[in-house]
Scaffold this motif. Sequence first.
Motif, PDB file in Angstrom:
ATOM      1  N   MET A  34       0.837  -1.209   0.000  1.00  0.00           N
ATOM      2  CA  MET A  34       0.000   0.000   0.000  1.00  0.00           C
ATOM      3  C   MET A  34       0.866   1.251   0.000  1.00  0.00           C
ATOM      4  O   MET A  34       0.582   2.218  -0.708  1.00  0.00           O
ATOM      5  CB  MET A  34      -0.925   0.007   1.223  1.00  0.00           C
ATOM      6  N   GLU A  35       1.923   1.240   0.818  1.00  0.00           N
ATOM      7  CA  GLU A  35       2.814   2.403   0.877  1.00  0.00           C
ATOM      8  C   GLU A  35       3.532   2.591  -0.459  1.00  0.00           C
ATOM      9  O   GLU A  35       3.740   3.724  -0.909  1.00  0.00           O
ATOM     10  CB  GLU A  35       3.822   2.211   2.007  1.00  0.00           C
ATOM     11  N   THR A  36       3.880   1.487  -1.117  1.00  0.00           N
ATOM     12  CA  THR A  36       4.522   1.569  -2.431  1.00  0.00           C
ATOM     13  C   THR A  36       3.580   2.191  -3.458  1.00  0.00           C
ATOM     14  O   THR A  36       3.985   3.031  -4.270  1.00  0.00           O
ATOM     15  CB  THR A  36       4.965   0.169  -2.895  1.00  0.00           C
ATOM     16  N   TRP A  90       4.906  10.020  -6.974  1.00  0.00           N
ATOM     17  CA  TRP A  90       5.963  10.195  -7.967  1.00  0.00           C
ATOM     18  C   TRP A  90       5.384  10.484  -9.352  1.00  0.00           C
ATOM     19  O   TRP A  90       5.872  11.356 -10.076  1.00  0.00           O
ATOM     20  CB  TRP A  90       6.830   8.935  -8.017  1.00  0.00           C
ATOM     21  N   LEU A  91       4.306   9.775  -9.720  1.00  0.00           N
ATOM     22  CA  LEU A  91       3.666  10.023 -11.016  1.00  0.00           C
ATOM     23  C   LEU A  91       3.140  11.456 -11.095  1.00  0.00           C
ATOM     24  O   LEU A  91       3.271  12.126 -12.129  1.00  0.00           O
ATOM     25  CB  LEU A  91       2.511   9.032 -11.235  1.00  0.00           C
ATOM     26  N   GLY A  92       2.543  11.914 -10.001  1.00  0.00           N
ATOM     27  CA  GLY A  92       2.053  13.285  -9.979  1.00  0.00           C
ATOM     28  C   GLY A  92       3.175  14.285 -10.134  1.00  0.00           C
ATOM     29  O   GLY A  92       3.075  15.254 -10.914  1.00  0.00           O
ATOM     30  N   LEU A 140      -9.581  -8.630   7.344  1.00  0.00           N
ATOM     31  CA  LEU A 140      -9.705  -7.576   6.348  1.00  0.00           C
ATOM     32  C   LEU A 140      -8.945  -6.307   6.730  1.00  0.00           C
ATOM     33  O   LEU A 140      -8.434  -5.593   5.862  1.00  0.00           O
ATOM     34  CB  LEU A 140     -11.187  -7.233   6.141  1.00  0.00           C
ATOM     35  N   ALA A 141      -8.869  -6.016   8.026  1.00  0.00           N
ATOM     36  CA  ALA A 141      -8.398  -4.690   8.441  1.00  0.00           C
ATOM     37  C   ALA A 141      -6.995  -4.649   9.036  1.00  0.00           C
ATOM     38  O   ALA A 141      -6.335  -3.615   8.978  1.00  0.00           O
ATOM     39  CB  ALA A 141      -9.389  -4.094   9.459  1.00  0.00           C
ATOM     40  N   VAL A 142      -6.536  -5.746   9.598  1.00  0.00           N
ATOM     41  CA  VAL A 142      -5.300  -5.690  10.384  1.00  0.00           C
ATOM     42  C   VAL A 142      -4.082  -6.090   9.554  1.00  0.00           C
ATOM     43  O   VAL A 142      -4.102  -7.100   8.837  1.00  0.00           O
ATOM     44  CB  VAL A 142      -5.413  -6.589  11.634  1.00  0.00           C
ATOM     45  N   GLN A 143      -3.033  -5.277   9.651  1.00  0.00           N
ATOM     46  CA  GLN A 143      -1.760  -5.558   8.991  1.00  0.00           C
ATOM     47  C   GLN A 143      -0.620  -5.208   9.946  1.00  0.00           C
ATOM     48  O   GLN A 143      -0.846  -4.589  10.983  1.00  0.00           O
ATOM     49  CB  GLN A 143      -1.633  -4.746   7.697  1.00  0.00           C
ATOM     50  N   ARG A 144       0.585  -5.610   9.586  1.00  0.00           N
ATOM     51  CA  ARG A 144       1.768  -5.245  10.372  1.00  0.00           C
ATOM     52  C   ARG A 144       2.489  -4.081   9.706  1.00  0.00           C
ATOM     53  O   ARG A 144       2.612  -4.037   8.481  1.00  0.00           O
ATOM     54  CB  ARG A 144       2.738  -6.427  10.496  1.00  0.00           C
ATOM     55  N   VAL A 145       2.938  -3.135  10.512  1.00  0.00           N
ATOM     56  CA  VAL A 145       3.662  -1.978   9.985  1.00  0.00           C
ATOM     57  C   VAL A 145       4.899  -2.457   9.236  1.00  0.00           C
ATOM     58  O   VAL A 145       5.617  -3.359   9.697  1.00  0.00           O
ATOM     59  CB  VAL A 145       4.063  -1.024  11.132  1.00  0.00           C
ATOM     60  N   GLY A 146       5.140  -1.852   8.081  1.00  0.00           N
ATOM     61  CA  GLY A 146       6.274  -2.250   7.250  1.00  0.00           C
ATOM     62  C   GLY A 146       7.615  -1.772   7.785  1.00  0.00           C
ATOM     63  O   GLY A 146       7.712  -1.127   8.831  1.00  0.00           O
ATOM     64  N   PHE A 147       8.656  -2.052   7.029  1.00  0.00           N
ATOM     65  CA  PHE A 147      10.033  -1.828   7.476  1.00  0.00           C
ATOM     66  C   PHE A 147      10.434  -0.357   7.530  1.00  0.00           C
ATOM     67  O   PHE A 147      11.430   0.001   8.147  1.00  0.00           O
ATOM     68  CB  PHE A 147      10.998  -2.573   6.539  1.00  0.00           C
ATOM     69  N   LYS A 148       9.655   0.519   6.912  1.00  0.00           N
ATOM     70  CA  LYS A 148      10.034   1.915   6.780  1.00  0.00           C
ATOM     71  C   LYS A 148       9.914   2.704   8.080  1.00  0.00           C
ATOM     72  O   LYS A 148      10.594   3.708   8.281  1.00  0.00           O
ATOM     73  CB  LYS A 148       9.165   2.563   5.697  1.00  0.00           C
TER      74      LYS A 148
END
Length: 427
Positions: free
Chosen positions: A10-12, A19-21, A234-242
Amino acid sequence: MKSMATYDLMETARNTNEWLGASARALASYPVWGLVPHPMFKVMSAWGRITERSFARMVIKPDWGIRTIVGSDDRDHLVEIETLVSRPFGDLIHFRVLGREPMPRRVLLVAPMSGHYSTLLRSTVVSLLPDCDVYVTDWVNARDIAVSAGHFDIEDYTLYLVDFMRHLGPNLNVMAVCQPVPLTLAATAYLAEEDPEAQPRTLTLIGGPVDPDAAPTEVTDFGRRLTMGQIEHLAVQRVGFKYAGAGRLVYPGLLQLASFISMNLDRHSQAFSDQILRAAKGEASERDAHNRFYDEYLSVMDMTAEFYLSTVERIFKNREIATNSFVVAGKQVDIGKITRVAVKVVEGTEDDISAPGQCLAALKLCTGLPEAKKYSHLEPGAGHYGIFAGKSWRKNIRPLVLNFIDANAGTVPAGRAGGAKTRIRAV
């Protein structure tokens, strides 16, 4: 790793759109295209500028932007934000007005932890500052909190409020907006039994789900349709490496934003189409109405998974507040123990998130409170945001709330009864 990959995907996608904008804006803005009399380049530049700004806002915490107020002495007073209590998941902040005597009305504004930052209440703070000393709960984005800081659910949220109220002392007026209404009611009841002298003087509850079943909405129906397992999947994820909170289970802000937008997709699509055309014609500006609204609306924060899931399960599904069976730190909280805190409920007739009746249920739960200390107001034509921001709040609800505080806390300032209008400057 699976849920971390989804979070980073999602962050990507967000980063790619930003970046496209930026690329479209830069490409279409080369002076050479001025030799080509075609509106495509202006539209392309406008699209790129608005797209870049919109996707960049999604990971930026907005600034409060409150610089000065003009006080009753007709002088400019600088406003400084000071942190009184700092905790891992949220701070207690104070808007200190320099050169002004302490105000009789001391207001703790309890901000929602529901996807947006506490700055969502900026206009509410702005409207209260001329007549009150204002304190706000400033919640921290869960993605920025290390896993080692532990968990944070609705019981922890309630105990944070208890600590903040204790810190500010009994000469306090508490105002809760939307999501924290039932938990603020529980925190007040907790203090009524555990530390009566730390109770606030008044409690104003604005558009919150004390009893979600009192008036079902699309929000409550969603919680009913799905099981807790489905919601978690559906809703829960783990925070990414960033981010500093890498590995923490959260309900991501970007996922929440997608949900917000989908509820009124046609309206948002039209708003952005109109803004692109205005920008292409040179009619848009940095701080126009569109940018002021969407700079705030698109800035979202992650919630801890345990806070989100416990809210759905215990507030909406099990109705623990509505049935007066809420437990905090192993102790059942009895809302009937509130006997001397005046309570006012504010609702809007057009509120489609916390419909009229959901918040009003708080007064029925206050069985130990005299009827003379129970107040309610239903604002005609006001939606969810209108009951704490905008014209309905400024013209009708705010004066009623200030009068309620004065009548029950003995805080009528000289020459300011009813909350006289004063000027304020915000940037």
